[in-house]
Enzyme design. Structure first.
Site, PDB file in Angstrom:
ATOM      1  N   LYS A 182       0.869  -1.185   0.000  1.00  0.00           N
ATOM      2  CA  LYS A 182       0.000   0.000   0.000  1.00  0.00           C
ATOM      3  C   LYS A 182       0.907   1.236   0.000  1.00  0.00           C
ATOM      4  O   LYS A 182       1.436   1.652   1.051  1.00  0.00           O
ATOM      5  CB  LYS A 182      -0.909  -0.024   1.237  1.00  0.00           C
ATOM      6  CG  LYS A 182      -2.039   0.974   1.194  1.00  0.00           C
ATOM      7  CD  LYS A 182      -1.603   2.270   1.794  1.00  0.00           C
ATOM      8  CE  LYS A 182      -2.548   3.384   1.430  1.00  0.00           C
ATOM      9  NZ  LYS A 182      -1.793   4.629   1.244  1.00  0.00           N
ATOM     10  N   GLU A 257       9.408   1.810  11.067  1.00  0.00           N
ATOM     11  CA  GLU A 257      10.496   2.752  10.801  1.00  0.00           C
ATOM     12  C   GLU A 257       9.854   4.130  10.838  1.00  0.00           C
ATOM     13  O   GLU A 257       9.152   4.512   9.902  1.00  0.00           O
ATOM     14  CB  GLU A 257      11.133   2.416   9.444  1.00  0.00           C
ATOM     15  CG  GLU A 257      12.526   2.984   9.315  1.00  0.00           C
ATOM     16  CD  GLU A 257      12.536   4.365   8.713  1.00  0.00           C
ATOM     17  OE1 GLU A 257      12.483   5.345   9.499  1.00  0.00           O
ATOM     18  OE2 GLU A 257      12.575   4.478   7.480  1.00  0.00           O
ATOM     19  N   CYS A 291      13.803  10.905   6.783  1.00  0.00           N
ATOM     20  CA  CYS A 291      13.722  10.579   8.221  1.00  0.00           C
ATOM     21  C   CYS A 291      15.078  10.678   8.900  1.00  0.00           C
ATOM     22  O   CYS A 291      15.154  10.944  10.095  1.00  0.00           O
ATOM     23  CB  CYS A 291      13.212   9.158   8.430  1.00  0.00           C
ATOM     24  SG  CYS A 291      11.607   8.913   7.719  1.00  0.00           S
ATOM     25  N   GLU A 391      10.605  17.245  14.365  1.00  0.00           N
ATOM     26  CA  GLU A 391      11.175  16.963  13.050  1.00  0.00           C
ATOM     27  C   GLU A 391      10.615  18.010  12.064  1.00  0.00           C
ATOM     28  O   GLU A 391       9.397  18.130  11.922  1.00  0.00           O
ATOM     29  CB  GLU A 391      10.711  15.552  12.653  1.00  0.00           C
ATOM     30  CG  GLU A 391      11.352  14.981  11.448  1.00  0.00           C
ATOM     31  CD  GLU A 391      10.859  13.541  11.171  1.00  0.00           C
ATOM     32  OE1 GLU A 391       9.738  13.174  11.580  1.00  0.00           O
ATOM     33  OE2 GLU A 391      11.597  12.808  10.508  1.00  0.00           O
TER      34      GLU A 391
HETATM   35  C1  SIN Z   1      13.888   7.543   5.118  1.00  0.00           C
HETATM   36  O1  SIN Z   1      13.695   8.728   5.054  1.00  0.00           O
HETATM   37  O2  SIN Z   1      13.249   6.866   5.908  1.00  0.00           O
HETATM   38  C2  SIN Z   1      14.850   6.806   4.253  1.00  0.00           C
HETATM   39  C3  SIN Z   1      16.160   7.402   4.137  1.00  0.00           C
HETATM   40  C4  SIN Z   1      17.215   6.453   3.609  1.00  0.00           C
HETATM   41  O3  SIN Z   1      16.954   5.269   3.363  1.00  0.00           O
HETATM   42  O4  SIN Z   1      18.339   6.900   3.458  1.00  0.00           O
END
Ligand code: SIN
Length: 487
Positions: A182, A257, A291, A391
């Protein structure tokens, strides 16, 4: 059938269920638009609970045959998919830039990154060794088998539309699971393109399924169906917390994650050129919508001014524009809400005494959407600022001066998040000490780009749990079965 054509007006596309390209009941659909231009790229199905259950059923039906194949056979197909992605890298990168906005060179880099997860997992599937353990009873033998968990639901975000899929799909398939993907409503076209290549590669019907549409509707269908035995999610911490609660019903195995809030520390003995180059790529990649990108910079007194002047010069040089433009380093943010969040963080920093050295405002570009934000550098970050506690997910770097190692490690760890962290030093003892002290799943020691298919990617604390990449990810899609064998 080619499900996607990005033409002048965009076209209807379809989802992959049980090896067939299908549309939603009643033709329900939603538009996918280019964040840089607002152009409509495609109309895609908005699948409901019934279609999601159908996809889960197809995955479950296909599972027996798929898990029965040899690991080498499964790995070869996973590797073939990687090869097809590389063959079509240019087309896939353009598709990604169109729906997500990132510069074309970054999109091409992501296609290679995505393919590398498939390569790695296809090989790793061949090394799913069990054990034979000496028993305490001479008449017994103890065997430990590793078996695939079953149907895996894969929920992926918009910031890395291809790599976040293959990082989960590759190991799931290599381990002998089947999958229902998804993708984000904002970037489903890259996912559907992967589905097309999976069909071309020759995966049996039902092994790879894709459903697009409303996240809550599809997510609830996953959680309500006990044929789903694994759910892997990449997204925000808030959503991850809600999903965990829902997973309790069927005791669903989860990988999460989630968000990050990475500290980036530069010690006085660092190689400054290296630290500045890493600060720029780590912070401004994907316009800061990553992230693991650095969010809080801490620079030691003695080198503070030199670092800031080099960093400012490098940030000023970053070109903003549509991702397809020559030399563009910063594309649009994904939507209006994202730009508003960045504006709020910068306004808050200004109010609290932060000095904007570079950027600090939207960039208006003729004929393009109002979603471009200038790469920004703020001096004088304080712990009270939103930039320091949340963030930002945008192209804003905020910097604070520090004096001692103990102080900066404490500041770096003072966060509910624990995904990635970075520091720069030439002192080998300090390198090991600080790497051990940082409460993060990933530490970049003199390295602003630690992501790679071989290594375990994942966080601690509110950044989630579970690891993707390397040999470690295979644990997420397999269970250990103990066979006690009396002779
Ligand atoms: C992410 O933003 O979760 C992935 C970044 C990455 O794999 O380098």
């Amino acid at each position: 059938m080619r499900a996607i054509l990005i033409g002048e007006h965009g076209v209807q596309s379809a989802n992959l269920i049980g090896g067939e390209w299908v549309r939603a009941a009643g033709g329900a659909g939603h538009q996918v638009t280019n964040p840089a231009t607002d152009a409509v790229l495609a109309e895609i199905p908005s699948m409901g609970a019934d279609e999601t259950r159908q996809a889960i059923g197809s995955a479950r039906d296909a599972w027996g045959g798929w898990r029965g194949r040899t690991a080498a056979d499964r790995g070869a197909l996973v590797g073939l998919l990687a090869g097809l992605m590389r063959r079509d890298a240019d087309r896939l990168a353009r598709l990604m830039t169109a729906e997500q906005g990132k510069p074309l060179a970054e999109a091409a880099g992501e296609i290679e990154y995505a393919a590398s997860f498939l390569d790695w997992a296809g090989e790793e599937g061949k090394r799913l060794f069990g054990d034979m353990i000496p028993a305490s009873d001479a008449s017994k033998r103890i065997l430990v088998l590793r078996q695939p968990v079953g149907v895996a639901a894969i929920i992926t975000p918009w910031n890395f539309p291809s790599a976040m899929i293959t990082r989960k799909l590759g190991p799931a398939l290599a381990a002998g699971c089947t999958a229902v993907i998804k993708p984000s409503e904002l970037t489903p076209l890259s996912a559907i393109a992967i589905g097309e290549l999976a069909v071309e590669a020759g995966f049996p019907p039902g092994v790879v399924n894709i459903v697009t549409g409303d996240a809550a509707t599809i997510g609830d269908a996953f959680f309500d169906d006990d044929r789903v035995r694994k759910l892997s999610f990449t997204g925000s911490t808030g959503v991850g917390q809600k999903l965990m609660a829902k997973g309790a019903k069927n005791l669903l195995r989860l990988s999460m994650e989630l968000g990050g809030h990475a500290p980036f520390i530069v010690f006085e003995d660092a190689d400054l050129d290296k630290a500045i180059a890493a600060a720029v790529s780590c912070k401004y990649r994907n316009a800061g919508q990553t992230c693991i990108c650095a969010n809080r910079f801490y620079v030691q007194d003695a080198i503070y001014d030199r670092f800031m002047s080099g960093f400012a010069e490098a940030v000023r040089a970053l070109k903003v524009g549509e991702g397809t433009g020559e030399g563009v380093a910063i594309g649009p943010l994904i939507n209006d809400k994202a730009v508003e969040k960045v504006e709020k963080h910068v306004a808050d920093a200004r109010e609290k005494g932060g000095r904007v050295l570079v950027g600090g405002e939207r960039v208006n570009i003729d004929g393009l959407a109002d979603r471009f934000y200038a790469p920004t550098l703020i001096d004088g970050m304080t712990p009270e600022m939103l930039l320091h506690t949340e963030e930002t997910f945008g192209p804003v770097a905020a910097v604070r001066r520090f004096t001692t190692e103990d102080e900066v490690v404490a500041w770096a760890n003072d966060s509910e998040f624990g995904l990635a962290s970075y520091f720069f030093t030439r002192d080998a003892s300090r390198l090991m000490r600080v790497a051990e002290a940082l409460e993060y799943g990933i530490v970049g020691a003199n390295d602003g780009g630690p992501s790679t298919a071989q290594a375990p990617f994942g966080g601690v604390k509110h950044s989630g749990f579970g690891r993707e990449g390397g040999k470690y990810v295979m644990d997420e899609y397999t269970e250990y079965k103990y066979v006690s064998w009396a002779l």
